[in-house]
Scaffold this motif. Sequence first.
Motif, PDB file in Angstrom:
ATOM      1  N   VAL A  33       0.860  -1.177   0.000  1.00  0.00           N
ATOM      2  CA  VAL A  33       0.000   0.000   0.000  1.00  0.00           C
ATOM      3  C   VAL A  33       0.896   1.225   0.000  1.00  0.00           C
ATOM      4  N   PRO A  35       0.632   4.884   1.058  1.00  0.00           N
ATOM      5  CA  PRO A  35      -0.280   5.780   1.777  1.00  0.00           C
ATOM      6  C   PRO A  35      -0.505   7.134   1.101  1.00  0.00           C
ATOM      7  N   ARG A  38      -2.694   6.310  -1.946  1.00  0.00           N
ATOM      8  CA  ARG A  38      -3.727   5.317  -1.645  1.00  0.00           C
ATOM      9  C   ARG A  38      -3.770   4.196  -2.682  1.00  0.00           C
ATOM     10  N   ASP A  39      -2.733   4.055  -3.464  1.00  0.00           N
ATOM     11  CA  ASP A  39      -2.633   2.936  -4.390  1.00  0.00           C
ATOM     12  C   ASP A  39      -2.288   1.685  -3.597  1.00  0.00           C
ATOM     13  N   GLN A  82      -7.385   5.798  -7.208  1.00  0.00           N
ATOM     14  CA  GLN A  82      -8.592   5.700  -6.400  1.00  0.00           C
ATOM     15  C   GLN A  82      -9.696   4.879  -7.064  1.00  0.00           C
TER      16      GLN A  82
END
Length: 133
Positions: A33, A35, A38-39, A82
């Motif tokens: 992940v 952060p 947010r991938d 996203q």
Amino acid sequence: MVLPALATPVNIDLQARLRGPHRNGLIAIKGDVTPATRDAQVSTRLEGVDLVALQPYLLKLNEGGVKRGTLDMQLDATVKDQRLKAPGRMTLIDLELGSGQGVLGNIAGVPRRAVLAAMSEKGRIDLSFTLEG
């Protein structure tokens, strides 16, 4: 205070046993992940998870509940810009439901246990699915 941008992927590798009344199942989550964006690319695997232990998350009280059964599932989730794309496969093994009440106890006038039995000739129901959004 200055926090790092967290722009590099963070590796995830978790394994746990989920205790159930009839058997303990395996839950494994692996991937990474990022952060900041947010991938994510995460694989989730459940093996032999007792459906009775998951009952509060699956059924409402008046639906009769789960008497027995296990769940195997593989889900490979990717989040990019996203947007989620997560193909998966789920197998329900030796599923037995309690008798439900009202409309949810029947499917087209046939008891749901009979419908599940007709769907499952070999004691298992295999489903492929994809979550997107």
